[in-house]
Design a protein around this motif. Structure first.
Motif, PDB file in Angstrom:
ATOM      1  N   ILE A 199       0.874  -1.340  -0.046  1.00  0.00           N
ATOM      2  CA  ILE A 199      -0.153  -0.057  -0.044  1.00  0.00           C
ATOM      3  C   ILE A 199       0.984   1.160   0.039  1.00  0.00           C
ATOM      4  O   ILE A 199       1.937   1.003   0.711  1.00  0.00           O
ATOM      5  CB  ILE A 199      -1.124   0.057   1.264  1.00  0.00           C
ATOM      6  CG1 ILE A 199      -2.013   1.146   0.902  1.00  0.00           C
ATOM      7  CG2 ILE A 199      -0.187   0.002   2.590  1.00  0.00           C
ATOM      8  CD1 ILE A 199      -3.007   0.956   2.157  1.00  0.00           C
ATOM      9  N   LEU A 200       0.492   2.240  -0.699  1.00  0.00           N
ATOM     10  CA  LEU A 200       1.300   3.448  -0.652  1.00  0.00           C
ATOM     11  C   LEU A 200       0.083   4.744  -0.414  1.00  0.00           C
ATOM     12  O   LEU A 200      -0.688   4.617  -1.003  1.00  0.00           O
ATOM     13  CB  LEU A 200       1.750   3.770  -2.119  1.00  0.00           C
ATOM     14  CG  LEU A 200       2.440   4.965  -2.185  1.00  0.00           C
ATOM     15  CD1 LEU A 200       3.695   5.022  -1.262  1.00  0.00           C
ATOM     16  CD2 LEU A 200       2.914   5.328  -3.536  1.00  0.00           C
ATOM     17  N   ALA A 201       0.452   5.536   0.614  1.00  0.00           N
ATOM     18  CA  ALA A 201      -0.691   6.380   1.152  1.00  0.00           C
ATOM     19  C   ALA A 201       0.373   7.988   0.640  1.00  0.00           C
ATOM     20  O   ALA A 201       1.471   7.859   0.946  1.00  0.00           O
ATOM     21  CB  ALA A 201      -0.732   6.444   2.739  1.00  0.00           C
ATOM     22  N   PHE A 202      -0.196   8.833   0.369  1.00  0.00           N
ATOM     23  CA  PHE A 202      -0.037  10.060   0.070  1.00  0.00           C
ATOM     24  C   PHE A 202      -0.849  11.333   0.310  1.00  0.00           C
ATOM     25  O   PHE A 202      -2.011  11.213  -0.256  1.00  0.00           O
ATOM     26  CB  PHE A 202       0.708  10.023  -1.626  1.00  0.00           C
ATOM     27  CG  PHE A 202       1.330  11.399  -1.792  1.00  0.00           C
ATOM     28  CD1 PHE A 202       2.868  11.361  -1.626  1.00  0.00           C
ATOM     29  CD2 PHE A 202       0.856  12.443  -2.377  1.00  0.00           C
ATOM     30  CE1 PHE A 202       3.528  12.338  -2.214  1.00  0.00           C
ATOM     31  CE2 PHE A 202       1.248  13.700  -2.777  1.00  0.00           C
ATOM     32  CZ  PHE A 202       2.696  13.672  -2.707  1.00  0.00           C
ATOM     33  N   ASP A 203      -0.575  12.052   1.272  1.00  0.00           N
ATOM     34  CA  ASP A 203      -1.705  13.062   1.861  1.00  0.00           C
ATOM     35  C   ASP A 203      -0.958  14.423   1.475  1.00  0.00           C
ATOM     36  O   ASP A 203       0.535  14.721   1.802  1.00  0.00           O
ATOM     37  CB  ASP A 203      -1.705  12.994   3.153  1.00  0.00           C
ATOM     38  CG  ASP A 203      -2.524  11.715   3.653  1.00  0.00           C
ATOM     39  OD1 ASP A 203      -2.946  11.034   2.781  1.00  0.00           O
ATOM     40  OD2 ASP A 203      -2.013  11.161   4.725  1.00  0.00           O
ATOM     41  N   TYR A 204      -1.563  15.446   0.995  1.00  0.00           N
ATOM     42  CA  TYR A 204      -1.099  16.769   0.524  1.00  0.00           C
ATOM     43  C   TYR A 204      -2.155  17.709   0.821  1.00  0.00           C
ATOM     44  O   TYR A 204      -3.623  17.459   0.729  1.00  0.00           O
ATOM     45  CB  TYR A 204      -0.442  16.846  -0.508  1.00  0.00           C
ATOM     46  CG  TYR A 204      -1.280  16.529  -1.994  1.00  0.00           C
ATOM     47  CD1 TYR A 204      -1.828  17.735  -2.408  1.00  0.00           C
ATOM     48  CD2 TYR A 204      -1.706  15.339  -2.526  1.00  0.00           C
ATOM     49  CE1 TYR A 204      -2.698  17.619  -3.681  1.00  0.00           C
ATOM     50  CE2 TYR A 204      -2.353  15.168  -3.396  1.00  0.00           C
ATOM     51  CZ  TYR A 204      -3.105  16.312  -4.029  1.00  0.00           C
ATOM     52  OH  TYR A 204      -3.743  16.041  -5.133  1.00  0.00           O
ATOM     53  N   ASP A 205      -1.674  19.007   1.039  1.00  0.00           N
ATOM     54  CA  ASP A 205      -2.731  20.195   1.205  1.00  0.00           C
ATOM     55  C   ASP A 205      -2.974  20.462  -0.163  1.00  0.00           C
ATOM     56  O   ASP A 205      -1.919  20.880  -1.224  1.00  0.00           O
ATOM     57  CB  ASP A 205      -1.972  21.357   1.941  1.00  0.00           C
ATOM     58  CG  ASP A 205      -1.822  20.971   3.488  1.00  0.00           C
ATOM     59  OD1 ASP A 205      -2.966  20.411   4.082  1.00  0.00           O
ATOM     60  OD2 ASP A 205      -1.091  21.440   4.061  1.00  0.00           O
ATOM     61  N   VAL A 206      -3.992  20.597  -0.679  1.00  0.00           N
ATOM     62  CA  VAL A 206      -4.688  20.972  -1.987  1.00  0.00           C
ATOM     63  C   VAL A 206      -4.434  22.695  -2.058  1.00  0.00           C
ATOM     64  O   VAL A 206      -4.971  23.233  -1.431  1.00  0.00           O
ATOM     65  CB  VAL A 206      -5.924  20.613  -2.618  1.00  0.00           C
ATOM     66  CG1 VAL A 206      -6.216  21.176  -3.815  1.00  0.00           C
ATOM     67  CG2 VAL A 206      -6.137  19.142  -2.063  1.00  0.00           C
ATOM     68  N   GLU A 207      -3.494  23.217  -2.822  1.00  0.00           N
ATOM     69  CA  GLU A 207      -3.246  24.190  -3.325  1.00  0.00           C
ATOM     70  C   GLU A 207      -4.370  24.948  -4.268  1.00  0.00           C
ATOM     71  O   GLU A 207      -4.850  24.020  -5.179  1.00  0.00           O
ATOM     72  CB  GLU A 207      -1.913  24.764  -3.976  1.00  0.00           C
ATOM     73  CG  GLU A 207      -0.827  24.176  -2.887  1.00  0.00           C
ATOM     74  CD  GLU A 207      -0.623  25.215  -1.848  1.00  0.00           C
ATOM     75  OE1 GLU A 207      -1.326  26.490  -1.940  1.00  0.00           O
ATOM     76  OE2 GLU A 207       0.066  24.938  -0.824  1.00  0.00           O
ATOM     77  N   GLU A 208      -4.838  26.100  -4.055  1.00  0.00           N
ATOM     78  CA  GLU A 208      -5.786  26.682  -4.712  1.00  0.00           C
ATOM     79  C   GLU A 208      -5.532  27.540  -5.862  1.00  0.00           C
ATOM     80  O   GLU A 208      -6.182  28.235  -6.619  1.00  0.00           O
ATOM     81  CB  GLU A 208      -6.959  27.431  -3.728  1.00  0.00           C
ATOM     82  CG  GLU A 208      -7.303  26.712  -2.565  1.00  0.00           C
ATOM     83  CD  GLU A 208      -8.219  25.523  -2.816  1.00  0.00           C
ATOM     84  OE1 GLU A 208      -9.150  25.618  -4.104  1.00  0.00           O
ATOM     85  OE2 GLU A 208      -8.270  24.711  -2.238  1.00  0.00           O
ATOM     86  N   TYR A 209      -4.276  27.234  -6.581  1.00  0.00           N
ATOM     87  CA  TYR A 209      -3.610  27.911  -7.698  1.00  0.00           C
ATOM     88  C   TYR A 209      -2.919  27.054  -8.339  1.00  0.00           C
ATOM     89  O   TYR A 209      -2.461  25.966  -7.609  1.00  0.00           O
ATOM     90  CB  TYR A 209      -3.170  29.378  -7.289  1.00  0.00           C
ATOM     91  CG  TYR A 209      -2.452  29.290  -6.034  1.00  0.00           C
ATOM     92  CD1 TYR A 209      -1.058  28.944  -6.267  1.00  0.00           C
ATOM     93  CD2 TYR A 209      -2.532  29.507  -4.465  1.00  0.00           C
ATOM     94  CE1 TYR A 209      -0.135  28.831  -5.144  1.00  0.00           C
ATOM     95  CE2 TYR A 209      -2.016  29.446  -3.712  1.00  0.00           C
ATOM     96  CZ  TYR A 209      -0.456  29.258  -4.030  1.00  0.00           C
ATOM     97  OH  TYR A 209       0.280  28.936  -2.848  1.00  0.00           O
TER      98      TYR A 209
END
Length: 106
Positions: free
Chosen positions: A91-101
């Motif tokens: 399994i591979l997990a990748f979490d990130y803050d979505v930039e709005e631009y």
């Protein structure tokens, strides 16, 4: 800030496509059980560059606190413990803050 939670799954060779789809249905159902899940997108890989990962999903959350709530929920723990882990090799997990631009701050 919206958070994206991406999971890639490499199912065991013994797991049929029907069984894999059942696991994904269990994941999709988490949106109906947990109000912190804003959206769920599921799919089967078609890229030759997947490094053996066959299925994946993306979930969106309002913020990191919502992701943490999801991560600790009994529904999520049950899905991982009883449906995902017994059927996967990796399994591979990748979490990130979505930039709005279009050009993110790095």
């Amino acid at each position: 800030m919206t958070v994206a939670h991406i999971i890639l799954l490499k199912f065991k060779p013994s797991v049929s496509e029907e069984q894999a789809q059942d696991v994904l249905k269990k994941v999709a159902d988490l949106k109906n059980k947990l109000t912190v899940v804003e959206s769920v997108h599921l799919g089967v890989n078609f890229s030759a560059r997947s490094k053996g990962f066959t299925h994946g999903f993306t979930m969106l959350f309002k913020d990191r606190a919502a992701l943490e709530t999801y991560d600790k929920s009994s529904e999520h723990v049950d899905a991982v413990t009883n449906h995902i882990r017994p059927n996967i090799e990796d399994i591979l997990a990748f979490d990130y803050d979505v930039e709005e631009y279009s050009i993110p701050r790095l």
